[in-house]
Structures are given as C-alpha cells and as structure tokens.
Design an enzyme around this catalytic site. Structure first.
Site, PDB file in Angstrom:
ATOM      1  N   TYR A 242       0.796  -1.225   0.000  1.00 34.73           N
ATOM      2  CA  TYR A 242       0.000   0.000   0.000  1.00 34.73           C
ATOM      3  C   TYR A 242       0.833   1.282   0.000  1.00 34.73           C
ATOM      4  CZ  TYR A 242      -3.652  -3.352   0.944  1.00 34.73           C
ATOM      5  OH  TYR A 242      -4.488  -4.422   0.841  1.00 34.73           O
TER       6      TYR A 242
ATOM      7  N   PRO B 201     -11.275  -0.198  -3.029  1.00 35.81           N
ATOM      8  CA  PRO B 201     -12.503  -0.842  -3.491  1.00 35.81           C
ATOM      9  C   PRO B 201     -13.731   0.050  -3.250  1.00 35.81           C
ATOM     10  CG  PRO B 201     -11.286  -2.203  -1.910  1.00 35.81           C
ATOM     11  CD  PRO B 201     -10.770  -0.808  -1.799  1.00 35.81           C
TER      12      PRO B 201
ATOM     13  N   HIS C 157      -7.630   1.332   1.076  1.00 35.94           N
ATOM     14  CA  HIS C 157      -7.381  -0.060   1.451  1.00 35.94           C
ATOM     15  C   HIS C 157      -6.286  -0.275   2.499  1.00 35.94           C
ATOM     16  CE1 HIS C 157      -7.830  -4.264   0.987  1.00 35.94           C
ATOM     17  NE2 HIS C 157      -8.081  -4.303  -0.290  1.00 35.94           N
TER      18      HIS C 157
ATOM     19  N   SER D 271     -11.848 -11.865  -5.164  1.00 39.66           N
ATOM     20  CA  SER D 271     -12.109 -11.862  -3.728  1.00 39.66           C
ATOM     21  C   SER D 271     -13.572 -12.193  -3.464  1.00 39.66           C
ATOM     22  CB  SER D 271     -11.786 -10.477  -3.160  1.00 39.66           C
ATOM     23  OG  SER D 271     -11.871 -10.509  -1.754  1.00 39.66           O
TER      24      SER D 271
END
Length: 631
Positions: free
Chosen positions: A112, A125, A348, A559
C-alpha cells in the site's frame, strides 16, 4: 496500537493504545480488546522446503515444462543446506520471534504505502448498496442522516469494546482492523505514504466531513454531553450544509487526491503551505469518516444501473460528475446520490473488505429501523465550511488531476452481474464449498476465452493471527486445469468430468485451509525476498526468474466478500491485461462485479461475465445430469 503511523506495529505500540476506548481519564484502562489480541497466536513462518515444493506445484499449470525444469534447478540451489534460502529463512524466523507479526508492517509498506499508482481504481474498493427509493434532496439527506447515525452506533461498539469477536472454524479472529477504519486517513508522501489514526489521540475527533458540490464541511456529530446527535438533528445540519453549498462553480479540491501518489505528494506539500488550507486538510484527515452527497448521475437502464453505480463508487464518474466530491485518501467515504444511488468506497491500507462489510451490514440494518427518539430541538451551531485558498499553482494541479482522472474513467470497464440461476445453497446441496465452486467456474470461464490458465489471486484472511492481513489462495491448480480441459471434451464421460470437478474443488478447499493457517506460499516468498533486500545481499536468482514474474502477474485478481446485505464490492484489475472479480454469494443468487481496462484489446468485462454465467450453469447441469448414486 495505531502505529500504522510509525513503522513499528510491535508490542510497544499495542500497549500504548491498550484500551482503544475514548479515554475516561488520562490513563487508558487495558480492556477486553487487548486481552483478546494477546491471546491470539503469532503468524508462523512456514518451513522453507514446504513452500518451495508448493511453489513448484503452483507453477505447473501456468508455465511451460521447460521453464518449470529451469525453476526446479533454481529451487534446488536456493534451498540447499547452507544455501542462501536457509540464511534468509533464519532471518525471517528471527524477525518472527522479535515482532508481533513478521509480515504486517512489510505488507502495509509494500502493498500500500510504497505503491505509487493512484488509489482510485488501482487500490481502493467500492461497495454498491441496494438502490434506495428516493429521487430528491429530502430523501437523500434523510437517508444520509440515518446512515450517519448507524455508523455512530457501530462506533460506540468499537469505543466501548463491545464489538462481538469474530470466529473462523471455531478460532477467534484478530479484531485490530476494526480499530483502524474510523478517524483515520492516508497521507501522501513524495516517495512513500503514511496512515494517521486519530481515534487514540487524547481528544478523539467528534466530527465527520460532509462534501456537497465539491465543498467540504465539518459536522460535529456529538452533543456537548457526549451523546451522538439524533437522526433529526443530523438531518437539520445536513439541510444547512446543502443550503450553503448551492453554488456549483467551486474548484474540486478533492480531485487532487486521485493523482499518482508522487504527484499528489508534491501537490499536497504545496497545498498545505497555506495555513488555511493546512487547517482544512487536517479537519478532513481527522474526521471520523466522510459523507459525499452526490449530484444525480446520467440515467441508464435498470440492467446497466448497478454497473454505473459501481463506477460512481470507484471513481465518481469523472470531473464533470462527482469525482471532485471525494477525498480519496479518507479511509471511509459513504456516498449517497440524489438519484437514490448509495454505497461507499474505502482506502485499502488500514483494512480488508470483511470489517468494512460488517460495518455496512450493521448500518443497513440500522437505517431500516424507524426512528423513535425525537430530539429536543436545541439550536445547533452552523456546520463549519472548510476554506481553501487556490493559488494559480494549485489551480494548475487541479486541472492536471481532472485530465488524468478522466483518462482513468474512460479506461475502466465495470460490469456488475446478478447471477440469478442459483446461489450458495446449490453447491452446498452438492456438498461442495460455494467459494471453491465459484472459483473453479472462473477458471473454466477464463479457459474457454483464452484456451490457457493464468495466475489467479484470491485473498485469504490471516486474521487467526495477531495483526494478520491476507495471503493468496492460488485458485489455478493442476486439478483445476485437468477439469477445465475435460469439461468441453466430448470424448470424456460425465462421470469423469464430475470426478475431476470434485478433485478441483477439494484442491481449492485444501489450499484455502492451508492459507488461513498461515501456510500459503506468497507472503513467505515475499518475506524471503524482502529479507534479502534488508540484508543488502543480491536478490536471489529465484526471484529474477521468468516463472516468478509469471506467478506474480495476476490476470485474475479475485475476492469473495460475503455480506448479509444484498450488495457487491468492486475493484479494478491489478495488471493492465487482467480482471478484477469480486462476489457476494447470497442464498439464491450471486452478486458479481467484473472489471477490466478498455485499453487492453484482450480483456472485456462483459465477455468474462457472460462466460462466467455459462460456466456456472454448465457445472450445475453437469452435476444434475450425473446420477447422484455415483457422486
């Protein structure tokens, strides 16, 4: 605890934030959360030979025989007694003994904070919630007020440590991520970002930010006695915000957060040179969460509606629409459109999907309750409008951000599909894992389009371990390859196909179990590579090998994010020629989102959705047509 800010996520950091409650006095009382966390096992370092054997098995369906043989030699050399692999393994084991979680900080940094592509599309997301029944500002604000009250209700469980501990297979899970999602924000840096969390400051934030027509407001959501505002009170405050932000010609300052991280890092330093700007930015960063009151988006057919909302949640639709109505660095942003569209997006770095979805489930249930508490209408102070001084240089940064964002919007193709032929109950009736069933269907769909298999990433939770994040379930296996090759082979009998399907599902199930127990290969391989970098030695050949590059190039990034709410999470592909696939299996239907990039001629979200639907139906029909006695 929230030492995301510093690099150490070690013991000392946990003890500092022992209580994770709003301070009753200066000293925090170690609470249930800490006791629970202390009881969790540490993430193991898997045995080196085990990982190397599993690595070769994972390569088998995705590289040529020749490449596999070459890699086999590299593996032998790497794991030989006294070799480089053994040395790196010992280093990892030392790190595991000394730290609370040998992986968590490395993962936060590499996955990240050091990742430099925009968080929009590439990392953050979105969640598409069911369409709401209103088409006006009253409905929009009324729903926003209930939603805010619902989040504050969830927050009280975090603050008071009454959040129920989650379990997986009878084992308690790490609850740390729940303590990272409110009052936190990502901060851009010129080369690496950081995350700040204000939940544990001496004076935790008591405001949220609301953005309407690109204008940001601070809305205090607690009364002077510490009680949260009621829905009625919040509604009145939102009315005031709406009425004082009617002008639509404002500079969309928030669009700066959509830039490449290095570009934004530079623009950020320039922006906060001004004292007023700095205070406004800090108010957004410190807020508990952000609520985006969006303008209506262009109308589309019912069939395309969910896909359109998915793009609204992921990027706001472009600079002409709602992309300036965001602060993309904020961990949690709830988005409510005047046209009934509703959902959220999240940054995220602090958390995975499941804690976000648990919060969503709670909030959605909360908004369905009728409000019984009528608040005494004490006049509340006007929410504070955040001011920004826009210099010519900042104006230029905003224009550049608009251009780049509009290119990203054109680039991304998202298809949300509600698969209505059956839900998770069907695979269960066949004694098959619904997740494995869907993953094998994805393998079949991909194979039918491309006549080959690809590296497939499915996230597996490591929350059985302290500060656990994720590892990779590699859904593409030798077993799945044999099944997809047999499925359309007319020479094969149905019974043989069913046997191969069952083997593929068992292999997926077994890889999943292995991953959640900390025995998968991807994070271990990453750890060995990072250990080599940390030791300042040359990077071992095994990581410079073509096969490693192929294994790390996830054309399918997937996912499962199950929710009680009839929603679906969506995200962008992780490679230019790949797909992002997320799904929520409900009892009688399955919600899918599939994304691809328009600039890649080989990928097409609608085509993969179509083939996925066919694969699921064909697998069901295969099982239904094969006598049960033989199953």
């Amino acid at each position: 605890m929230l030492a995301f800010v510093t690099r150490a996520m070690g013991k000392q950091a946990v003890l500092k934030g022992a209580g994770l409650v709003k301070p009753v006095s200066v000293t925090r009382i170690p609470g249930r959360y800490l006791v629970h966390q202390e009881g969790l096992p540490k993430l193991p370092v898997p045995p080196l030979r085990q990982t190397m054997g599993r690595y070769l098995a994972a390569l088998q369906p995705i590289v040529s025989q020749e490449e596999l043989e070459y890699t086999r030699k590299l593996v032998e050399e790497f794991q030989s007694p006294g070799g480089v692999g053994e040395r790196l393994q010992k280093g990892l084991e030392r790190k595991a003994r000394k730290t609370e979680n040998w992986l968590s900080d490395w993962w936060l940094q590499t996955a990240y904070l050091e990742y430099r592509l925009p968080v929009v599309v590439h990392s953050s997301p979105g969640v598409v919630l069911p369409r709401l029944q209103f088409h006006d500002r009253q409905g929009q604000m009324w729903h926003a007020a209930k939603l805010i009250a619902g989040v504050l209700d969830f927050k009280s469980m975090i603050d008071n440590e009454t959040l129920p501990v989650e379990f997986l297979g009878g084992k308690p899970l790490c609850m740390n991520q729940y303590y990272q999602i409110l009052s936190s924000c990502r901060i851009p840096g010129p080369k690496r970002d950081s995350v700040v969390n204000h939940a544990l400051s001496m004076k935790p934030p008591s405001h949220i930010t609301v953005v309407h027509n690109f204008q940001f407001f601070v809305l205090d959501v607690y009364n002077s006695d510490g009680s949260p505002l009621t829905v009625d009170q919040i509604y009145v405050q939102l009315e005031k915000i709406w009425n004082s932000s009617l002008q639509t010609n404002k500079e969309p300052i928030g669009i700066l957060t959509s830039q490449h991280r290095n570009t934004w890092g530079k623009a950020y330093n320039n922006l906060i040179k001004d004292k007023t700007n700095k205070e406004s930015v800090r108010a957004i960063q410190k807020s508990i969460f952000t609520v985006c009151l969006d303008a209506p988006m262009p109308r589309v057919s019912d069939e395309l509606y969910r896909s359109r909302v998915a793009t609204q949640m992921l990027h706001g639709g472009g600079s002409r629409w709602n992309s300036g109505n965001r602060w993309f660095d904020k961990t949690l942003q709830f988005i409510i459109g005047e046209d009934g569209s509703c959902g959220l997006m999240y940054e995220h770095a602090p958390a995975e999907g499941p804690p976000i979805v648990a919060l969503v489930d709670h909030v959605v249930e909360y908004t369905k309750k009728s409000e019984t508490v009528r608040a005494p209408m004490i006049p509340l102070a006007m929410p504070q409008k955040l001011r920004f001084n826009i210099t010519p240089e900042i104006k230029k940064d905003i224009e550049k951000a608009k251009q780049n964002l509009n290119i990203m919007v054109q680039e991304l193709d998202v298809k949300v599909m509600v698969f209505s032929h059956f839900g998770k109950e069907f695979p269960k009736s066949q004694k098959m894992s619904p997740d494995a069933f869907i993953q094998i269907a994805l393998q079949l769909a991909y194979y039918r389009i491309y006549s080959l298999c690809c590296s497939t990433y499915e996230s597996a939770s490591l929350r059985m371990f302290r500060l656990g994040r994720t590892d990779t379930i590699r859904s593409c296996s030798q077993e799945s390859l044999l099944f997809v090759q047999a499925m359309d082979n007319a020479a094969k009998q149905n019974q043989e196909k069913v046997d191969l399907l069952q083997k593929a599902i068992r292999a997926h199930r077994s890889y999943t179990d292995m991953a959640i127990q900390g025995q998968a290969i991807d994070r271990h391989l990453l750890g060995l590579k990072l250990q080599a970098i940390e030791d300042l030695t040359t990077i071992p050949e095994i990581f410079m090998d073509t096969a490693y590059a192929v294994a790390s190039h996830f054309n399918l990034s997937t996912s499962q994010v199950p929710a009680q709410t009839d929603c679906v999470m969506c995200f962008g592909p992780v490679v230019p020629d790949g797909y992002g696939v997320c799904y929520n299996p409900m009892a009688e239907h399955i919600n899918f989102s599939v994304s691809a990039f328009n600039s890649c001629a080989e990928t097409n979200a609608a085509r993969l959705s179509h083939f996925l639907e066919e694969a699921l139906i064909d697998m069901r029909d295969l099982l239904m047509q094969t006598p049960r006695s033989k199953l």
